[in-house]
Design a protein around this motif. Structure first.
Motif, short mmCIF file in Angstrom:
data_model
loop_
_atom_site.label_atom_id
_atom_site.label_comp_id
_atom_site.label_asym_id
_atom_site.label_seq_id
_atom_site.Cartn_x
_atom_site.Cartn_y
_atom_site.Cartn_z
N VAL A 63 -5.41 12.60 -2.66
CA VAL A 63 -5.28 12.98 -1.35
C VAL A 63 -4.95 14.52 -1.25
CG1 VAL A 63 -3.97 13.02 0.83
CG2 VAL A 63 -4.16 10.92 -0.37
N TYR A 64 -5.98 15.19 -0.70
CA TYR A 64 -5.87 16.92 -0.49
C TYR A 64 -5.97 17.19 0.87
CZ TYR A 64 -7.76 16.19 -5.35
OH TYR A 64 -7.82 16.03 -6.67
N ASN A 65 -5.11 18.18 0.99
CA ASN A 65 -4.97 18.70 2.56
C ASN A 65 -6.33 19.50 2.79
OD1 ASN A 65 -5.09 21.23 1.45
ND2 ASN A 65 -2.81 21.40 1.42
N ASP A 66 -6.50 20.01 3.95
CA ASP A 66 -7.89 20.83 4.33
C ASP A 66 -8.09 22.08 3.69
OD1 ASP A 66 -7.27 20.16 7.73
OD2 ASP A 66 -8.02 18.75 6.39
N GLU A 67 -7.12 22.53 2.82
CA GLU A 67 -7.48 23.66 1.90
C GLU A 67 -7.81 23.21 0.52
OE1 GLU A 67 -5.97 24.71 5.56
OE2 GLU A 67 -4.62 23.65 4.24
N GLY A 68 -7.83 21.77 -0.08
CA GLY A 68 -8.23 21.35 -1.02
C GLY A 68 -6.92 21.25 -1.82
N GLU A 69 -5.68 21.63 -1.51
CA GLU A 69 -4.42 21.55 -2.26
C GLU A 69 -4.01 19.86 -2.22
OE1 GLU A 69 -2.60 25.88 -0.76
OE2 GLU A 69 -1.74 23.73 -0.02
N PHE A 70 -3.51 19.69 -3.67
CA PHE A 70 -3.36 18.29 -3.85
C PHE A 70 -2.00 17.95 -3.29
CE2 PHE A 70 -3.18 14.42 -6.35
CZ PHE A 70 -1.76 14.13 -6.71
N ARG A 71 -1.98 16.58 -2.48
CA ARG A 71 -0.89 16.19 -1.64
C ARG A 71 -0.14 14.95 -2.21
NH1 ARG A 71 -0.32 14.93 3.95
NH2 ARG A 71 1.76 15.98 3.64
N GLY A 72 -1.13 14.33 -2.99
CA GLY A 72 -0.63 12.89 -3.46
C GLY A 72 -1.54 11.79 -3.78
N THR A 73 -1.25 10.91 -4.09
CA THR A 73 -2.19 9.85 -4.04
C THR A 73 -2.06 8.51 -3.33
OG1 THR A 73 -1.10 8.85 -6.03
CG2 THR A 73 -2.56 10.34 -6.51
N LEU A 74 -3.16 7.87 -2.88
CA LEU A 74 -3.23 6.51 -2.19
C LEU A 74 -3.30 5.55 -3.23
CD1 LEU A 74 -2.97 5.22 0.57
CD2 LEU A 74 -5.71 5.24 0.57
N CYS A 75 -2.48 4.57 -3.15
CA CYS A 75 -2.68 3.57 -4.24
C CYS A 75 -2.63 2.09 -4.07
CB CYS A 75 -1.36 3.58 -5.30
SG CYS A 75 -1.12 5.53 -5.85
N GLY A 76 -3.33 1.28 -4.56
CA GLY A 76 -3.26 0.10 -4.46
C GLY A 76 -3.34 -0.75 -5.62
N ALA A 77 -2.37 -1.70 -5.80
CA ALA A 77 -1.89 -2.46 -7.18
C ALA A 77 -2.67 -3.89 -7.08
CB ALA A 77 -0.44 -2.43 -7.26
N ILE A 78 -3.17 -4.25 -8.11
CA ILE A 78 -3.96 -5.53 -8.06
C ILE A 78 -3.26 -6.17 -9.04
CG2 ILE A 78 -5.90 -6.65 -8.55
CD1 ILE A 78 -6.41 -3.27 -7.40
N LYS A 79 -3.10 -7.71 -8.96
CA LYS A 79 -2.73 -8.45 -10.27
C LYS A 79 -3.65 -8.56 -11.19
CE LYS A 79 0.10 -11.57 -7.09
NZ LYS A 79 -0.09 -13.11 -6.63
N VAL A 80 -3.38 -8.32 -12.64
CA VAL A 80 -4.40 -8.47 -13.72
C VAL A 80 -4.90 -9.92 -13.60
CG1 VAL A 80 -4.41 -8.59 -16.10
CG2 VAL A 80 -2.94 -6.75 -15.10
N ASN A 81 -4.10 -10.73 -13.34
CA ASN A 81 -4.88 -12.18 -13.44
C ASN A 81 -6.17 -12.36 -12.44
OD1 ASN A 81 -3.83 -12.78 -10.96
ND2 ASN A 81 -2.13 -14.04 -11.62
N LYS A 82 -6.21 -11.25 -11.35
CA LYS A 82 -7.41 -11.40 -10.55
C LYS A 82 -8.75 -11.06 -11.31
CE LYS A 82 -5.35 -12.37 -6.84
NZ LYS A 82 -5.70 -13.83 -6.16
N LEU A 83 -8.75 -10.45 -12.58
CA LEU A 83 -9.84 -10.07 -13.43
C LEU A 83 -10.29 -11.54 -14.03
CD1 LEU A 83 -8.53 -7.20 -14.92
CD2 LEU A 83 -10.43 -7.14 -13.20
N GLU A 84 -9.46 -12.62 -14.03
CA GLU A 84 -9.90 -13.71 -14.53
C GLU A 84 -11.06 -14.17 -14.11
OE1 GLU A 84 -5.42 -15.08 -16.25
OE2 GLU A 84 -6.59 -16.54 -15.04
#
Length: 748
Positions: free
Chosen positions: A163-184
């Protein structure tokens, strides 16, 4: 000087010629067997690498899908300016719209503070969850390694969007966690053979997918010293390749591995080394057999040696190009010949068919390898006959997969021929000892297409076939751009359906049922519609089949029941005239006691008599007759009437009537549709058949309703044969609540 006899000369000359011939035979046999072995090894390696690359793309597709879902709730204006608490609120509102596999949704600011969609706020600065920072601007998104966190009792991996602001400066990250067993779910689709093992490792060599689930989240180093350098960590630090090693069971295996684009994970396929040893053992047995034959040939007739060499050469050639079980071309030879046809006829149209058998792995496990091979051989003969009739070519891939390729003139005509062939194949299959069900994927090649290979056509046909899944009502699917659009549309509908139900985007309309004796309204059927802001107004045929497949239909059923009960109660309170309303019971309600418990709990919330509610069940339901009978009896005990919907469209209508004590028969609209000629009159034979059905219903003391009545001629005919009720556009289309109330007032 003593003269040597002629017989001795013959003997020694024969012995000399025989010895030379024997040496030549052994030399040539060794040459051709070695060449055949090298070709087999080459094809084996190419096939494994192609499979590895194909399923690497499949895993990458899964990850891209997760990223797309995460990116769908990314709001640049909000996330570039607002605080972590504001972003947290946004995540809480949008959680229902993300992919169902994403179990945790959160935002991490640049200081390591985590704002979770469940309302939690945690300091994560001392953990490895903040995998993207301001220096990682080259990343469009990031996929983590396997992680075990105090927030979950199962291992996960994380998809991160910077996630960056309008000036291109880093603000953080949007994260989604997935259970590993979904890959099965991915490995379940990798059907190579029963001996292949599939592994998926993260960047540190820890397993995300492993046949032995106790290894998930761990790395592995072979116990044997001479293979300890082929550890999972070493493999994960390599771009790809193949190696010999020992697996977790100590077995000698041949592994193929490759990096997966965009995530840095490594996919590994392991094949027991015993397979290759068996090839060599078979080769050595062949050599021994050749020596014995050569010596026998030397004793009997020397001149047969030339014939043996020729025969042996042909044998090796056949094994390289032909499948040993079916005697069809191998996939490699098939692709070679099909590619040659594409080059030779660049301005022609072609049709490619991939054929296999539903649940073949189940057949193999339950009936044994010998029976499974018998089915493969029988099926290959049927497909070969179909192919020869159309002057096409055919080859066998792995397990039950076959490929057919034809030059065609018109696509519509070729499909008619194909359907005829499928009917013949089905007839033959019905008489086989073990029941099995063929299915097909079809792809067409058009001359205007560029850079289309036979491999891409096979991929298209395979993708089309995969859309059938286990739907027994569909036997084949054709690849086209609309197919992809439909899949995307259905995926969107699955994301939207729960929220749409909560927002009451589904609504009920009522189609009147009219007495044919009095032309008065005697009932109505409740029909559901869906208005979506993006898709517009959707009729049931657009979403009911999807909801039946994913199970959501049961929730929609009870939503419709509640809307109908509310409507009837409101009309009774207003002392308006009300007629019985029939509601549909989908085929997914397979447990009578649970259905009745839930249905009666809802019904008792409203002050309405049971006689105003009729349940319509489907004759062609996947429920067996005993389940339908049990549900019908339970409904009767509570005072409800039961109708059999779409009667006559199933496979055992008369047999069903003797077992299920329904009150009303609703005849499928197809009866009238097929019986009505272009000029509006009714076909005499079809009319007579309908009359017999109505007469039979009367003898069984069932009320009769005909759907799809659209013309006066149809209405008059049904009235003349004493049909009880009619439903259709001749009388009325489905009506809103307000219009239906007015219709009842005018036609009571």
């Amino acid at each position: 000087m003593k003269q040597i006899s002629q017989n001795k000369v013959k003997f020694f000359s024969t012995l000399l010629v025989g010895t030379i011939s024997l040496v030549l035979v052994l030399g040539l046999s060794n040459f051709f067997t070695e060449r055949a072995l090298k070709n087999a090894e080459k094809n084996y390696l190419e096939s494994c690498n192609q499979t590895l690359q194909g399923y690497s793309q499949s895993i990458n597709w899964y990850l891209e899908n997760y990223h797309t879902s995460l990116n769908s709730i990314y709001d640049q204006q909000l996330m570039s300016k607002e605080s972590g608490e504001e972003i947290q609120g946004w995540l809480q509102v949008n959680t229902p719209y993300i992919h169902k596999d994403i179990c945790i949704l959160y935002f991490i600011d640049k200081n390591g503070m985590g704002f979770f969609s469940n309302g939690q706020v945690e300091d994560l600065s001392d953990r490895t969850y903040t995998l993207i920072n301001g220096n990682d601007s080259n990343h469009s998104y990031f996929v983590s390694d396997i992680i075990e966190t105090p927030f979950t009792d199962y291992p996960i991996f994380i998809i991160q969007e910077p996630v960056y602001n309008d000036e291109g400066e880093f603000r953080g990250t949007l994260c989604g966690a997935i259970k590993v067993n979904k890959l099965e779910a991915i490995t379940e689709k990798i059907q190579i053979d029963d001996y292949c093992s599939v592994y998926l490792q993260d960047r540190n060599g820890k397993f995300l997918i492993h046949p032995d689930k106790s290894y998930i989240g761990k790395d592995f180093t072979p116990a044997a010293e001479n293979y300890s350098h082929i550890s999972s960590k070493v493999i994960s630090n390599s771009q790809g390749g193949m190696a010999e090693t020992r697996n977790e069971k100590g077995e000698l295996v041949h592994i193929f591995y490759s990096k997966i684009d965009n995530c840095g994970w490594t996919l590994v396929l392991g094949f027991p080394q015993q397979h290759i040893k068996n090839v060599y053992a078979q080769q050595n047995n062949t050599k021994l057999l050749i020596i014995i034959i050569s010596f026998l040939s030397l004793i009997i007739l020397i001149f047969f040696e030339t014939g043996i060499i020729d025969s042996f050469y042909k044998k090796q050639l056949i094994e390289a190009d032909y499948d040993p079980l079916t005697k069809l071309w191998t996939r490699q030879r098939f692709e070679k010949e099909a590619s040659r046809l594409l080059r030779h006829y660049p301005k022609s149209k072609f049709m490619l068919i991939e054929a296999d058998i539903r649940g073949f792995k189940f057949i193999n496990q339950n009936f044994g390898e010998k029976a499974a091979d018998g089915i493969i051989y029988f099926y290959s003969k049927l497909l070969n006959e179909h192919t020869e009739e159309r002057n096409g070519i055919i080859g066998r891939g792995f397990a039950d997969h076959f490929y057919c390729f034809f030059k065609v003139t018109e696509i519509r005509k070729s499909m008619a021929v194909f359907r005829d062939s499928v009917n013949k194949i089905n007839e033959a299959v019905e008489n086989y000892d073990i029941q099995f069900f063929p299915k097909f994927g079809i792809a067409f090649y058009q001359p205007k297409e560029k850079d289309v290979t036979i491999q891409s056509l096979i991929g298209r046909a395979s993708f089309a076939k995969s859309t059938i899944k286990e739907n027994m009502l569909i036997q084949y699917s054709i690849y086209n751009s609309r197919l992809l659009e439909q899949i995307n549309k259905e995926h969107y509908m699955e994301i939207e359906m729960k929220n749409s139900l909560e927002n009451k985007e589904f609504f009920v309309m009522y189609q009147p049922k009219i007495s044919l004796m009095t032309d008065k309204i005697v009932g109505a059927e409740a029909l559901v519609r869906w208005y979506n802001k993006d898709l517009g107004l959707l009729t049931p045929d657009k979403f009911i089949p999807l909801f039946e497949r994913n199970g959501f239909i049961t929730k929609l059923d009870f939503y419709v029941y509640e809307q109908v009960f509310k409507f009837i109660e409101k009309q009774l309170i207003a002392k308006n005239t009300i007629v019985p309303i029939s509601v549909n019971m989908s085929r997914n309600h397979s447990k009578p006691d649970k259905f009745m418990h839930d249905f009666m709990n809802l019904f008792r919330k409203f002050n309405i008599p049971p006689k105003l509610i009729q349940l319509e069940i489907l004759e062609r339901s996947v429920m067996d007759s005993s389940t339908l009978q049990e549900i019908t009896n339970l409904l009767h005990k509570e005072g409800f009437t039961v109708a059999m919907d779409d009667f006559g469209s199933g496979e055992s209508s008369l047999n069903m009537l003797t077992k299920v004590p329904i009150d009303v028969l609703k005849f499928d609209r197809e009866f009238l549709l097929t019986a009505t000629k272009e000029n509006g009159s009714l076909d005499e034979k079809s009319a007579k058949f309908i009359e017999i059905l109505i007469d039979l219903s009367k003898h069984l003391e069932k009320e009769t309703v005909f759907e799809g009545v659209e013309t006066q001629a149809q209405r008059d005919f049904l009235r003349s044969i004493s049909c009880d009720q009619a439903q259709g556009y001749f009388y009325s289309k489905p009506l809103s609540e307000r219009d239906f109330i007015e219709f009842v007032k005018q036609h009571s």
